[in-house]
Design a protein around this motif. Structure first.
Motif, short mmCIF file in Angstrom:
data_model
loop_
_atom_site.label_atom_id
_atom_site.label_comp_id
_atom_site.label_asym_id
_atom_site.label_seq_id
_atom_site.Cartn_x
_atom_site.Cartn_y
_atom_site.Cartn_z
N UNK A 1 0.71 -1.40 -0.14
CA UNK A 1 -0.06 -0.10 0.06
C UNK A 1 0.97 1.19 0.10
N UNK A 2 2.02 1.21 0.75
CA UNK A 2 2.96 2.35 0.93
C UNK A 2 3.50 2.74 -0.58
N UNK A 3 4.25 1.60 -1.15
CA UNK A 3 4.69 1.65 -2.51
C UNK A 3 3.62 2.27 -3.36
N UNK A 4 2.42 2.00 -3.37
CA UNK A 4 1.23 2.32 -4.35
C UNK A 4 0.99 3.89 -3.88
N UNK A 5 0.75 4.08 -2.79
CA UNK A 5 0.58 5.47 -2.28
C UNK A 5 1.74 6.48 -2.80
N UNK A 6 2.97 6.03 -2.48
CA UNK A 6 4.14 6.84 -2.89
C UNK A 6 4.38 7.10 -4.41
N UNK B 1 14.70 11.42 1.13
CA UNK B 1 13.86 10.51 1.80
C UNK B 1 14.43 10.03 3.14
N UNK B 2 13.50 10.16 4.41
CA UNK B 2 13.89 9.96 5.54
C UNK B 2 12.95 8.75 5.98
N UNK B 3 13.52 7.47 6.62
CA UNK B 3 12.59 6.38 6.89
C UNK B 3 12.44 6.37 8.44
N UNK C 1 10.54 17.76 -2.87
CA UNK C 1 11.73 17.96 -2.53
C UNK C 1 12.19 17.09 -1.38
N UNK C 2 11.23 16.46 -0.68
CA UNK C 2 11.42 15.52 0.55
C UNK C 2 10.20 14.74 0.77
N UNK C 3 10.57 13.65 1.55
CA UNK C 3 9.50 12.50 2.04
C UNK C 3 9.93 11.91 3.13
N UNK C 4 8.87 11.62 3.95
CA UNK C 4 9.18 10.90 5.35
C UNK C 4 8.50 9.54 5.41
N UNK C 5 8.83 8.41 5.71
CA UNK C 5 8.21 7.18 5.82
C UNK C 5 8.25 6.82 7.17
N UNK D 1 9.48 2.70 -3.86
CA UNK D 1 8.64 3.42 -5.05
C UNK D 1 9.64 4.53 -5.48
N UNK D 2 10.26 5.00 -4.58
CA UNK D 2 11.43 5.99 -5.07
C UNK D 2 12.39 5.46 -6.02
N UNK D 3 12.89 4.19 -5.79
CA UNK D 3 13.76 3.71 -6.58
C UNK D 3 13.10 3.32 -7.95
N UNK D 4 12.03 2.74 -8.14
CA UNK D 4 11.39 2.52 -9.25
C UNK D 4 11.07 3.77 -9.98
N UNK D 5 10.96 4.87 -9.38
CA UNK D 5 10.75 6.07 -10.29
C UNK D 5 11.90 6.76 -10.90
#
Length: 317
Positions: free
Chosen positions: A201-206, A245-247, A217-221, A233-237
């Motif tokens: 779900x997180x992959x699809x949403x991202x 990106x911060x996890x 510019x940025x994203x937090x998981x 998702x970031x890698x696939x894009x």
């Protein structure tokens, strides 16, 4: 281990509280977490097992959790079954701050000590448990916000990928993150989006968020499965290194994303310590010893620069 957990859950569902009473073990410590299908909670189990071995003596340990963090009713049933079979103590990571309160109250009425880990119960429930061991999630959220601001600056657009709305840890963690962003920058926040702690779900949403916001510019998981889905998702894009990106949390997948530059940082909790200190604390309570009402198990910002250093190795799993 999953087969054992499945068997325990099946017996609880099929036979109910009456049968559970007859299977009670003297000195049983029941560790009940949000889900068994996460390396974070499996690391909590490792800490719990280690504490039991260190303690010696006659206590035994059972480890249970639902198939997913959103299966709140299943977790409630597990706590109620533990009370019904008269366990010596309970270590609980509540998946919902309100839904678990009645079950914890039943434990209190049965004089069974309860130690809460990871996520806090709703206000007013403090009398029903004896100790709370967790990351200070608000501080941890602030650490994530600081790490993001350090890389993206104070202007632009960022997104928040969260997990289960209303979970105690989520309220503190995402609240701390967003409040810090608002107080220390002019960054625009998109979201939060809730994955229900499901990686897919997180992959699809991202993927959708990245497509809808090319200027991001940025994203937090905000937790382990969410951060993994976000990073994939970031890698696939093809945006690894192009978006900051911060996890959150520190399993093997997330460590690899830090090493390859997909994630700028991960905020890692002491999950092993939660399990270890949880069992140590409930063991003291069983012996009628005094314990602290709150213990902060800490969080560490892990980046490519310090991932091989002792401070990071002590919390990664």
């Amino acid at each position: 281990m999953k087969k054992i957990v499945t068997a325990l859950l099946a017996s609880a569902v099929l036979f109910g509280g009456v049968a559970a009473q007859s299977t009670a073990q003297a000195g049983e410590i029941a560790v009940i977490v949000k889900t068994v299908n996460s390396t974070f909670w499996q690391n909590v189990q490792k800490g719990a097992d280690a504490a039991l071995k260190q303690a010696g003596g006659g206590n035994t340990l059972t480890f249970q959790g639902p198939a997913s963090e959103s299966a709140i009713a299943d977790e409630v049933n597990m706590v109620e079954n533990a009370v019904n079979r008269g366990v010596a103590g309970i270590v609980l990571a509540p998946s919902d701050p309100d839904a678990l309160v009645p079950a914890v109250k039943k434990a209190w009425e049965a004089r069974i000590p309860v130690v809460i880990i990871d996520s806090l119960l709703a206000k007013g429930a403090e009398q029903y448990y004896q100790s709370y061991l967790a990351t200070d999630n608000r501080k941890a959220g602030e650490l994530a916000a600081q790490a993001l601001i350090d890389k993206v600056g104070t202007e632009g657009k960022i997104a928040v990928m969260s997990y289960v709305a209303g979970a105690g840890s989520e309220i503190g963690r995402v609240g701390g993150f967003t409040d810090y962003i608002k107080a220390h920058s002019k960054l625009e926040i998109v979201g939060p989006f809730y994955s229900q702690s499901q990686m897919a779900t997180a992959l699809n949403q991202t993927t959708d968020v990245l497509a809808a916001n090319p200027d991001l510019k940025g994203i937090f998981g905000a937790n382990e499965p969410t951060a993994i889905g976000m990073a994939r998702a970031i890698k696939q894009a093809g945006k690894s290194g192009k978006i900051v990106a911060v996890g959150f949390d520190g399993n093997q997948d997330l460590q690899e994303f830090v090493k390859d530059g997909t994630l700028a940082a991960i905020i890692v909790q002491g999950s092993f310590q939660m399990g270890e200190l949880g069992v140590q604390t409930v063991s003291k309570l069983i012996k009628k010893e005094k314990v602290e009402k709150f213990v902060d198990t800490g969080a560490v910002v892990v980046t490519k620069a310090n991932i091989d250093q002792p401070e990071a190795k002590n919390v990664l799993y």
